[in-house]
Design a protein around this motif. Structure first.
Motif, PDB file in Angstrom:
ATOM      1  N   ASN A   1       0.815  -1.217   0.000  1.00 49.89           N
ATOM      2  CA  ASN A   1       0.000   0.000   0.000  1.00 49.89           C
ATOM      3  C   ASN A   1       0.849   1.268   0.000  1.00 49.89           C
ATOM      4  O   ASN A   1       0.349   2.362   0.252  1.00 49.89           O
ATOM      5  CB  ASN A   1      -0.910   0.009   1.236  1.00 49.89           C
ATOM      6  CG  ASN A   1      -1.869  -1.158   1.249  1.00 49.89           C
ATOM      7  OD1 ASN A   1      -2.459  -1.499   0.225  1.00 49.89           O
ATOM      8  ND2 ASN A   1      -2.019  -1.801   2.403  1.00 49.89           N
ATOM      9  N   PHE A   2       2.114   1.096  -0.313  1.00 56.04           N
ATOM     10  CA  PHE A   2       3.056   2.206  -0.241  1.00 56.04           C
ATOM     11  C   PHE A   2       3.469   2.659  -1.640  1.00 56.04           C
ATOM     12  O   PHE A   2       3.842   1.844  -2.483  1.00 56.04           O
ATOM     13  CB  PHE A   2       4.292   1.778   0.554  1.00 56.04           C
ATOM     14  CG  PHE A   2       5.466   2.715   0.440  1.00 56.04           C
ATOM     15  CD1 PHE A   2       5.393   4.007   0.938  1.00 56.04           C
ATOM     16  CD2 PHE A   2       6.649   2.303  -0.167  1.00 56.04           C
ATOM     17  CE1 PHE A   2       6.481   4.869   0.842  1.00 56.04           C
ATOM     18  CE2 PHE A   2       7.735   3.147  -0.263  1.00 56.04           C
ATOM     19  CZ  PHE A   2       7.653   4.437   0.246  1.00 56.04           C
ATOM     20  N   SER A   3       3.386   3.966  -1.860  1.00 51.36           N
ATOM     21  CA  SER A   3       3.860   4.546  -3.118  1.00 51.36           C
ATOM     22  C   SER A   3       4.746   5.735  -2.792  1.00 51.36           C
ATOM     23  O   SER A   3       4.261   6.765  -2.322  1.00 51.36           O
ATOM     24  CB  SER A   3       2.691   4.992  -3.995  1.00 51.36           C
ATOM     25  OG  SER A   3       3.153   5.778  -5.082  1.00 51.36           O
ATOM     26  N   TYR A   4       6.040   5.600  -3.024  1.00 47.85           N
ATOM     27  CA  TYR A   4       6.955   6.691  -2.697  1.00 47.85           C
ATOM     28  C   TYR A   4       6.696   7.920  -3.552  1.00 47.85           C
ATOM     29  O   TYR A   4       6.894   9.049  -3.107  1.00 47.85           O
ATOM     30  CB  TYR A   4       8.413   6.256  -2.804  1.00 47.85           C
ATOM     31  CG  TYR A   4       8.798   5.592  -4.097  1.00 47.85           C
ATOM     32  CD1 TYR A   4       9.145   6.341  -5.212  1.00 47.85           C
ATOM     33  CD2 TYR A   4       8.845   4.203  -4.189  1.00 47.85           C
ATOM     34  CE1 TYR A   4       9.515   5.733  -6.401  1.00 47.85           C
ATOM     35  CE2 TYR A   4       9.213   3.588  -5.381  1.00 47.85           C
ATOM     36  CZ  TYR A   4       9.547   4.352  -6.484  1.00 47.85           C
ATOM     37  OH  TYR A   4       9.902   3.751  -7.666  1.00 47.85           O
ATOM     38  N   MET A   5       6.212   7.704  -4.778  1.00 53.02           N
ATOM     39  CA  MET A   5       5.904   8.846  -5.637  1.00 53.02           C
ATOM     40  C   MET A   5       4.707   9.620  -5.095  1.00 53.02           C
ATOM     41  O   MET A   5       4.726  10.856  -5.021  1.00 53.02           O
ATOM     42  CB  MET A   5       5.631   8.376  -7.062  1.00 53.02           C
ATOM     43  CG  MET A   5       6.826   7.753  -7.755  1.00 53.02           C
ATOM     44  SD  MET A   5       8.187   8.926  -7.964  1.00 53.02           S
ATOM     45  CE  MET A   5       7.531   9.972  -9.255  1.00 53.02           C
ATOM     46  N   GLU A   6       3.650   8.907  -4.703  1.00 53.35           N
ATOM     47  CA  GLU A   6       2.464   9.566  -4.151  1.00 53.35           C
ATOM     48  C   GLU A   6       2.805  10.292  -2.849  1.00 53.35           C
ATOM     49  O   GLU A   6       2.327  11.403  -2.608  1.00 53.35           O
ATOM     50  CB  GLU A   6       1.358   8.544  -3.920  1.00 53.35           C
ATOM     51  CG  GLU A   6       0.732   7.998  -5.201  1.00 53.35           C
ATOM     52  CD  GLU A   6      -0.369   6.997  -4.918  1.00 53.35           C
ATOM     53  OE1 GLU A   6      -0.724   6.815  -3.728  1.00 53.35           O
ATOM     54  OE2 GLU A   6      -0.880   6.394  -5.884  1.00 53.35           O
ATOM     55  N   ASP A   7       3.634   9.663  -2.016  1.00 52.04           N
ATOM     56  CA  ASP A   7       4.034  10.295  -0.756  1.00 52.04           C
ATOM     57  C   ASP A   7       4.841  11.561  -1.017  1.00 52.04           C
ATOM     58  O   ASP A   7       4.639  12.592  -0.363  1.00 52.04           O
ATOM     59  CB  ASP A   7       4.853   9.322   0.088  1.00 52.04           C
ATOM     60  CG  ASP A   7       3.994   8.306   0.822  1.00 52.04           C
ATOM     61  OD1 ASP A   7       2.750   8.463   0.807  1.00 52.04           O
ATOM     62  OD2 ASP A   7       4.543   7.372   1.412  1.00 52.04           O
ATOM     63  N   ALA A   8       5.768  11.484  -1.967  1.00 48.60           N
ATOM     64  CA  ALA A   8       6.591  12.656  -2.278  1.00 48.60           C
ATOM     65  C   ALA A   8       5.718  13.812  -2.762  1.00 48.60           C
ATOM     66  O   ALA A   8       5.913  14.973  -2.355  1.00 48.60           O
ATOM     67  CB  ALA A   8       7.637  12.298  -3.338  1.00 48.60           C
TER      68      ALA A   8
ATOM     69  N   SER B   1      13.342   2.208   5.264  1.00 47.44           N
ATOM     70  CA  SER B   1      13.476   1.964   3.827  1.00 47.44           C
ATOM     71  C   SER B   1      12.498   2.816   3.033  1.00 47.44           C
ATOM     72  O   SER B   1      12.855   3.405   1.997  1.00 47.44           O
ATOM     73  CB  SER B   1      13.245   0.478   3.531  1.00 47.44           C
ATOM     74  OG  SER B   1      13.255   0.234   2.139  1.00 47.44           O
ATOM     75  N   GLN B   2      11.274   2.918   3.509  1.00 51.13           N
ATOM     76  CA  GLN B   2      10.259   3.720   2.819  1.00 51.13           C
ATOM     77  C   GLN B   2      10.622   5.203   2.852  1.00 51.13           C
ATOM     78  O   GLN B   2      10.464   5.907   1.852  1.00 51.13           O
ATOM     79  CB  GLN B   2       8.889   3.481   3.463  1.00 51.13           C
ATOM     80  CG  GLN B   2       8.354   2.074   3.235  1.00 51.13           C
ATOM     81  CD  GLN B   2       7.169   1.743   4.119  1.00 51.13           C
ATOM     82  OE1 GLN B   2       6.914   2.410   5.129  1.00 51.13           O
ATOM     83  NE2 GLN B   2       6.433   0.704   3.766  1.00 51.13           N
ATOM     84  N   ARG B   3      11.110   5.686   3.982  1.00 56.13           N
ATOM     85  CA  ARG B   3      11.493   7.090   4.077  1.00 56.13           C
ATOM     86  C   ARG B   3      12.649   7.404   3.126  1.00 56.13           C
ATOM     87  O   ARG B   3      12.689   8.472   2.515  1.00 56.13           O
ATOM     88  CB  ARG B   3      11.886   7.451   5.528  1.00 56.13           C
ATOM     89  CG  ARG B   3      10.751   7.279   6.529  1.00 56.13           C
ATOM     90  CD  ARG B   3      11.030   7.933   7.864  1.00 56.13           C
ATOM     91  NE  ARG B   3      12.242   7.493   8.523  1.00 56.13           N
ATOM     92  CZ  ARG B   3      12.339   6.415   9.299  1.00 56.13           C
ATOM     93  NH1 ARG B   3      11.277   5.633   9.494  1.00 56.13           N
ATOM     94  NH2 ARG B   3      13.484   6.118   9.897  1.00 56.13           N
ATOM     95  N   HIS B   4      13.566   6.468   2.999  1.00 57.05           N
ATOM     96  CA  HIS B   4      14.682   6.655   2.085  1.00 57.05           C
ATOM     97  C   HIS B   4      14.186   6.759   0.637  1.00 57.05           C
ATOM     98  O   HIS B   4      14.647   7.620  -0.123  1.00 57.05           O
ATOM     99  CB  HIS B   4      15.658   5.482   2.216  1.00 57.05           C
ATOM    100  CG  HIS B   4      16.894   5.611   1.380  1.00 57.05           C
ATOM    101  ND1 HIS B   4      17.956   6.404   1.740  1.00 57.05           N
ATOM    102  CD2 HIS B   4      17.223   5.060   0.178  1.00 57.05           C
ATOM    103  CE1 HIS B   4      18.894   6.330   0.818  1.00 57.05           C
ATOM    104  NE2 HIS B   4      18.476   5.520  -0.149  1.00 57.05           N
ATOM    105  N   GLN B   5      13.234   5.908   0.289  1.00 52.66           N
ATOM    106  CA  GLN B   5      12.673   5.955  -1.061  1.00 52.66           C
ATOM    107  C   GLN B   5      11.921   7.258  -1.317  1.00 52.66           C
ATOM    108  O   GLN B   5      11.987   7.820  -2.418  1.00 52.66           O
ATOM    109  CB  GLN B   5      11.742   4.761  -1.271  1.00 52.66           C
ATOM    110  CG  GLN B   5      12.437   3.411  -1.294  1.00 52.66           C
ATOM    111  CD  GLN B   5      11.453   2.271  -1.415  1.00 52.66           C
ATOM    112  OE1 GLN B   5      10.816   2.084  -2.461  1.00 52.66           O
ATOM    113  NE2 GLN B   5      11.303   1.496  -0.347  1.00 52.66           N
ATOM    114  N   ILE B   6      11.224   7.741  -0.297  1.00 56.39           N
ATOM    115  CA  ILE B   6      10.503   9.012  -0.439  1.00 56.39           C
ATOM    116  C   ILE B   6      11.498  10.149  -0.674  1.00 56.39           C
ATOM    117  O   ILE B   6      11.278  11.013  -1.530  1.00 56.39           O
ATOM    118  CB  ILE B   6       9.652   9.294   0.822  1.00 56.39           C
ATOM    119  CG1 ILE B   6       8.516   8.273   0.933  1.00 56.39           C
ATOM    120  CG2 ILE B   6       9.081  10.713   0.789  1.00 56.39           C
ATOM    121  CD1 ILE B   6       7.796   8.295   2.274  1.00 56.39           C
TER     122      ILE B   6
END
Length: 316
Positions: free
Chosen positions: A11-18, A45-50
């Motif tokens: 349910n994680f999208s680094y693009m949407e979060d950014a 890991s998710q924060r790094h991708q964001i």
């Protein structure tokens, strides 16, 4: 166990979060609640991708943007949360060095709680960020016995297995006892034992000390000279012996003292939220008969309070 409630990778999208973070930082005012809802529920890991996605989309460092948008204790907590864990520890160690002690808690925690591999990773991160080794900066900014102790602690690569030499534990428990009795905690043998032995071996030594002398080594140390070095030795022993109890005390002192110690509170919650903060919370409840969530909510306020409670696994 961790307290962080992170979204599932599915349910994680680094693009949407950014993109959502960018919107939260635009307009007439920063949407701090939105930032907390997103970043307070993302693992390292998710924060790094964001961060990578944000920089790719907007040619801007997300951490620097957050620094410019936020302020106070909330900004400091968010800044540290957004750093990669090893880089965060490097920053915490550097803050200790620049501050000049007196107890160098962050450095001792990093050196005494981390595994040998984790400590090595922090040392590499420190060198990459500051272009000096951690040992070099400690040696340049300290002197005397505290320098010997800290440099030895951060330079150590302890054996991490479960082998214990019972005879060695007996012998070194006696060495420690004699040093404490003679008020010579700065003895080179004390530093050698604390900075070279495996944690399992040291636990056996500490247990033998209690059995032979009827008191814990940390309590025995309280009867000696009260100086920065003796305090640092006690911190190292507590971290090695039971770091969860140690962190509980840091939190308790930070909350109960006259004026909340936000630095200690932030450091423990941010660094342990993805590791063992749930266990530390249980120790806190047993010790204080009140939840850590309750005390944090009582002693903090605003976005800082909301963010800490989110990392504690409890929404404000």
């Amino acid at each position: 166990m961790a307290t962080l409630v992170a979204v599932d990778d599915h349910n994680f999208s680094y693009m949407e979060d950014a993109e959502a973070i960018r919107k939260a930082c635009q307009g007439w005012g920063t949407d701090e609640k939105r930032l907390i809802r997103i970043l307070g529920h993302r693992n390292a890991s998710q924060r790094h991708q964001i961060r990578q996605a944000y920089e790719g989309l907007y040619q801007e460092d997300l951490i620097k943007r957050l620094e410019s948008e936020l302020s106070g204790d909330f900004e400091k907590a968010m800044y540290r949360w957004m750093l990669d864990p090893a880089d965060r520890d490097a920053v915490l160690a550097n803050v200790d060095i620049k501050k000049g002690g007196p107890e160098y808690r962050a450095i001792i925690e990093i050196a005494s709680v981390h595994s040998p591999e984790e400590l090595l990773t922090v040392r590499r991160a420190y060198q990459a960020r500051y272009k000096h080794s951690l040992e070099e900066d400690i040696a340049s900014h300290t002197s005397g016995d505290i320098r010997k102790l800290l440099v030895a602690l951060v330079s150590a690569f302890r054996y991490s297995g479960d082998e214990v030499d019972a005879r060695l534990a007996d012998k070194e428990a006696d060495i420690l006892h004699d040093a404490i009795k003679d008020k010579e905690c700065n003895h080179e043998e004390v530093i050698r034992i604390l900075t070279t032995r495996s944690k399992t071996q040291l636990m056996a030594t500490f247990n033998r000390y209690r059995e032979d002398h009827g008191t814990s080594i940390t309590k025995a140390l309280l009867g000696g000279p009260e100086n920065d070095f003796s305090k640092a030795v006690r911190i190292a022993i507590r971290c090695i012996h039971d770091h969860k109890k140690y962190y509980e005390k840091v939190l308790r002192n930070g909350i109960k003292r006259n004026g909340t110690d936000e630095n200690g509170l932030t450091r423990v919650i941010v660094t342990r939220a993805e590791k063992d903060l749930k266990d530390i919370k249980e120790v806190y409840y047993k010790r204080n008969s009140v939840s850590l969530d309750h005390d944090v909510a009582k002693e903090t306020s605003g976005d800082y309070k909301a963010f800490l409670l989110t990392l504690l696994g409890k929404e404000d």
